[in-house]
Design an enzyme around this catalytic site. Structure first.
Site, PDB file in Angstrom:
ATOM      1  N   GLU A 295     -35.719  20.606  84.335  1.00 38.63           N
ATOM      2  CA  GLU A 295     -35.958  19.168  84.332  1.00 38.63           C
ATOM      3  C   GLU A 295     -35.908  18.726  85.798  1.00 38.63           C
ATOM      4  O   GLU A 295     -34.939  19.018  86.498  1.00 38.63           O
ATOM      5  CB  GLU A 295     -34.854  18.477  83.531  1.00 38.63           C
ATOM      6  CG  GLU A 295     -35.091  16.997  83.436  1.00 38.63           C
ATOM      7  CD  GLU A 295     -34.000  16.256  82.667  1.00 38.63           C
ATOM      8  OE1 GLU A 295     -33.090  16.914  82.132  1.00 38.63           O
ATOM      9  OE2 GLU A 295     -34.085  15.025  82.627  1.00 38.63           O
TER      10      GLU A 295
ATOM     11  N   ARG B 118     -24.687  31.085  80.086  1.00 40.45           N
ATOM     12  CA  ARG B 118     -24.993  30.483  81.377  1.00 40.45           C
ATOM     13  C   ARG B 118     -24.067  31.048  82.445  1.00 40.45           C
ATOM     14  O   ARG B 118     -22.997  31.575  82.140  1.00 40.45           O
ATOM     15  CB  ARG B 118     -24.857  28.964  81.302  1.00 40.45           C
ATOM     16  CG  ARG B 118     -23.447  28.502  80.955  1.00 40.45           C
ATOM     17  CD  ARG B 118     -23.370  27.002  80.689  1.00 40.45           C
ATOM     18  NE  ARG B 118     -23.451  26.213  81.894  1.00 40.45           N
ATOM     19  CZ  ARG B 118     -24.476  25.412  82.190  1.00 40.45           C
ATOM     20  NH1 ARG B 118     -25.501  25.291  81.383  1.00 40.45           N
ATOM     21  NH2 ARG B 118     -24.481  24.716  83.294  1.00 40.45           N
TER      22      ARG B 118
ATOM     23  N   LYS C 268     -26.497  19.720  87.757  1.00 46.63           N
ATOM     24  CA  LYS C 268     -27.269  18.868  88.679  1.00 46.63           C
ATOM     25  C   LYS C 268     -26.707  17.453  88.718  1.00 46.63           C
ATOM     26  O   LYS C 268     -26.652  16.823  89.756  1.00 46.63           O
ATOM     27  CB  LYS C 268     -28.730  18.814  88.222  1.00 46.63           C
ATOM     28  CG  LYS C 268     -29.528  20.036  88.602  1.00 46.63           C
ATOM     29  CD  LYS C 268     -30.950  19.931  88.097  1.00 46.63           C
ATOM     30  CE  LYS C 268     -30.993  20.164  86.601  1.00 46.63           C
ATOM     31  NZ  LYS C 268     -32.346  20.201  86.045  1.00 46.63           N
TER      32      LYS C 268
HETATM   33  P1  ATP Z   1     -27.906  21.041  84.719  1.00 44.22           P
HETATM   34  O1  ATP Z   1     -26.821  20.742  83.747  1.00 44.22           O
HETATM   35  O2  ATP Z   1     -27.431  21.628  85.989  1.00 44.22           O
HETATM   36  O3  ATP Z   1     -28.851  19.909  84.918  1.00 44.22           O
HETATM   37  P2  ATP Z   1     -29.748  22.036  82.882  1.00 44.22           P
HETATM   38  O4  ATP Z   1     -29.606  23.172  81.949  1.00 44.22           O
HETATM   39  O5  ATP Z   1     -29.743  20.666  82.324  1.00 44.22           O
HETATM   40  O6  ATP Z   1     -28.704  22.213  84.017  1.00 44.22           O
HETATM   41  P3  ATP Z   1     -32.476  22.386  83.354  1.00 44.22           P
HETATM   42  O7  ATP Z   1     -33.288  21.873  84.469  1.00 44.22           O
HETATM   43  O8  ATP Z   1     -32.706  21.849  82.002  1.00 44.22           O
HETATM   44  O9  ATP Z   1     -30.998  22.192  83.781  1.00 44.22           O
HETATM   45  O10 ATP Z   1     -32.486  23.971  83.329  1.00 44.22           O
HETATM   46  C1  ATP Z   1     -33.608  24.782  83.477  1.00 44.22           C
HETATM   47  C2  ATP Z   1     -33.264  26.149  82.956  1.00 44.22           C
HETATM   48  O11 ATP Z   1     -32.185  26.698  83.697  1.00 44.22           O
HETATM   49  C3  ATP Z   1     -32.832  26.091  81.522  1.00 44.22           C
HETATM   50  O12 ATP Z   1     -33.512  27.101  80.810  1.00 44.22           O
HETATM   51  C4  ATP Z   1     -31.361  26.339  81.561  1.00 44.22           C
HETATM   52  O13 ATP Z   1     -30.929  27.021  80.428  1.00 44.22           O
HETATM   53  C5  ATP Z   1     -31.208  27.180  82.823  1.00 44.22           C
HETATM   54  N1  ATP Z   1     -29.885  26.995  83.388  1.00 44.22           N
HETATM   55  C6  ATP Z   1     -29.310  25.843  83.783  1.00 44.22           C
HETATM   56  N2  ATP Z   1     -28.043  26.048  84.208  1.00 44.22           N
HETATM   57  C7  ATP Z   1     -27.818  27.381  84.085  1.00 44.22           C
HETATM   58  C8  ATP Z   1     -26.689  28.214  84.355  1.00 44.22           C
HETATM   59  N3  ATP Z   1     -25.546  27.737  84.834  1.00 44.22           N
HETATM   60  N4  ATP Z   1     -26.833  29.538  84.110  1.00 44.22           N
HETATM   61  C9  ATP Z   1     -27.974  30.036  83.631  1.00 44.22           C
HETATM   62  N5  ATP Z   1     -29.059  29.306  83.347  1.00 44.22           N
HETATM   63  C10 ATP Z   1     -28.993  27.991  83.572  1.00 44.22           C
HETATM   64 MG    MG Z   2     -30.905  19.301  81.578  1.00 46.44          MG
END
Ligand code: ATP
Ligand code: MG
Length: 566
Positions: A38, A266, A276
């Site tokens: 995102e 994760r 983020k």
């Molecule tokens: P954040 O909470 O940091 O915003 P998010 O999962 O909401 O993380 P996205 O932009 O939706 O962020 O994530 C893109 C991809 O990265 C998704 O497939 C998510 O599963 C993966 N991802 C995010 N954080 C991790 C993590 N700590 N370890 C492994 N994969 C991750």
């Molecule tokens: Mg997200």
């Protein structure tokens, strides 16, 4: 036969699934995966794990990996993030298939899918407020109640949904919900929201839409549209999987590729925020200078700090892919970076806490050129010349007025080897009125050029140095973890959602003035180098011709001086 099982053991669970699918020709023998960020912030090391996993699987199995921006929430998204994400993925060494993709590319298709659900009696326009939706949903132990609008005639829902799209209503006036089961044991199946009204401009579609799909509805359908075979996400999406599958059962053409969702653990890492949203708070509250502050666990921060893409990829490989949550020690990332840099980094000399040494028997005019090895791990990196003259700098802690037992560096009457140069013996030192040593006097042995003696006498200590006349001043930034607590996110609660702010490490950045050999200034911004015995460093983007700014990338575990002391 045994060979095969042995090989299988080394595969992670996703590789095993993919190999089976390929062997069974499940998706016509192809694999297509995606990395779906995102664009609401810069990518962090957790995303790096996901990137290495998805792009790595595509590479290893001759498949494709799409980069798809999950841009369904325009309030928090920005083109700055879209650009940084692309830069970070490329820098990590990966290339997505075709052009980058966007969930917003499919807004029309998604809308039509929602219309189909309404027509099939599987979605309805609701008029409950968000609070009411919450109250009607029930709890884990109690079934939900149906909304009074749940059985609204299909025609009415269709018409309202179209008017929602056209921007006729204020935010929150209506919702589109799937009609599934208000008593389902899985809360995500209790008539989940598909669309909400948001009269807000989108960074790509402008004012075209006044409604935006929710993640659960958009994600699986985007996977389907793109022909994704394996939709890999993190464990928190396990309870969403039945919904993911429900939508596809209603909407997908069964003769086409039906994506499947798979979940892995994760990355959680000690002393590191992995969200983020929270990292944005550090940026907004000016706790850091920006998303690429070298203390940030962002890919851009790590790049600026001097981490290498290969080191990060090796880290991702090393930690592997698991099905259960775990906590990785931050030292494991540092180990991978150090290991990669040890092979690649050119060695320089830099004195971080300089004290002057005057070599009293060395000629005042002129000097020597010393031959230094650029990388003892890699002969092809060659040698360089360093100036040496009567005045040099050494580290303050490489001298002790009254040496402790086993102290093998410089002390009154003691002889020490200057790396690649000469042996020197301390004859005297000068103190200021505060008792601080300001200058050390030594004599050198001209027969020890190159740091070797004919008589092979034993010199237990070797120290680094820089030539005083030619050395340049540098601002060196030393980093420590940003938090004092190994799990800064663990104490978060509703009353104190920003509790991690209590654990900020006041020493996360220390700025010092150092003396470094002039070749450092020419080393360019990208390349990380080693200051012998002091760690890996790189030139920072804040550097100017007047002020050389250097980041410490990572410390060295063992310096050669220490190793020699053993
Ligand atoms: P954040 O909470 O940091 O915003 P998010 O999962 O909401 O993380 P996205 O932009 O939706 O962020 O994530 C893109 C991809 O990265 C998704 O497939 C998510 O599963 C993966 N991802 C995010 N954080 C991790 C993590 N700590 N370890 C492994 N994969 C991750
Ligand atoms: Mg997200």
């Amino acid at each position: 036969m045994e060979e095969v099982t042995k090989e299988k053991k080394n595969l992670n669970f996703l590789e095993q699934i993919i190999e089976e699918d390929l062997a069974n020709n499940t998706h016509g023998g192809t694999i297509t995966v995606r990395f779906p960020p995102e664009p609401n912030g810069y990518l962090h090391i957790g995303h790096a794990k996901s990137i290495c996993l998805n792009f790595g699987l595509a590479q290893n199995y001759g498949g494709k990996c799409n980069l798809r921006f999950d841009d369904t929430n325009p309030a928090k998204e920005d083109v700055e993030y879209v650009e940084s994400i692309q830069e970070d993925v490329r820098w990590l060494g990966f290339q997505w298939a075709d052009e980058p993709k966007y969930a917003s590319d499919y807004f029309e298709e998604l809308y039509q899918m929602a219309v189909k659900l309404i027509k099939d009696g599987k979605a309805y326009v609701d008029a409950l407020t968000p609070d009411e939706v919450q109250a009607y949903r029930g709890t884990i132990t109690e079934a939900g109640r149906p909304s009074p609008w749940r059985d609204r005639p299909i025609e009415e829902s269709l018409s309202l949904f179209e008017r929602m799209r056209n921007g006729e209503f204020e935010d929150g006036r209506y919702l589109l919900r799937a009609k599934i089961d208000m008593a389902h044991t899985n809360m995500f199946m209790r008539d989940p929201l598909l669309y909400r009204i948001r009269n807000i401009e989108h960074h790509r579609t402008g004012k075209k839409w006044a409604i935006y799909p929710l993640y659960d509805f958009a994600h699986g359908q985007c996977d389907y549209i793109e022909g994704i075979t394996h939709s890999i996400c993190t464990l928190e999406f396990i309870p969403h999987r039945p919904l993911y599958e429900w939508f596809l059962e209603q909407l997908a053409d069964p003769t086409k590729i039906i994506p499947h969702q798979y979940e892995f653990a994760r990355l959680n890492m000690t002393y590191t925020l992995m969200s983020k949203r929270k990292l944005l708070q550090l940026v907004q509250n000016k706790v850091v200078t920006g998303w690429d502050d070298p203390r940030m666990p962002t890919i851009s921060g790590m790049r600026r700090r001097g981490y290498t893409a290969e080191g990060i990829r090796n880290f991702a490989e090393r930690i592997g892919v698991a099905k259960r949550d775990n906590l990785i020690d931050i030292s494991s990332l540092e180990f991978s970076i150090r290991e990669d840099l040890n092979k690649k980094a050119i060695r320089f000399m830099g004195v971080l806490d300089p004290i002057k040494v005057i070599i009293t028997n060395y000629p005042e005019a002129g000097g020597d050129l010393i031959i230094a090895t650029n990388n003892p791990e890699d002969e092809t990196m060659g040698k360089r010349l360093m100036k040496f003259s009567r005045e040099i700098y050494i580290e303050r802690d490489d001298f002790m007025e009254v040496p402790q037992k086993k102290y093998h560096r410089l002390a009154p009457g003691k002889e020490v080897r200057l790396r690649y140069a000469y042996y020197i013996t301390c004859t005297d030192f000068v103190k200021d009125t505060d008792g601080q040593i300001t200058e050390i006097h030594c004599t050198y042995d001209p027969e020890t050029f190159g740091g070797q003696s004919e008589d092979n006498r034993k010199i237990p200590g070797t120290i680094h140095w820089v030539d005083a006349a030619s050395a340049i001043d540098a601002e060196v930034r030393l980093y420590e973890p940003m938090f004092t607590d190994p799990t800064p996110e663990a104490y978060e609660n509703e009353i104190e959602p920003k509790k991690f702010m209590h654990f900020l490490n006041p020493n996360s950045l220390t700025v010092i003035r150092a003396k470094v050999e002039p070749a450092v200034a020419e080393s360019g911004r990208e390349a990380t180098f080693q200051f012998e015995r002091k760690g890996y460093f790189c030139v920072d983007k804040d550097s100017t011709t007047e002020n050389l700014v250097i980041n410490r990338t990572v410390t060295l575990r063992d310096s050669y001086a220490k190793a020699q002391q053993k």
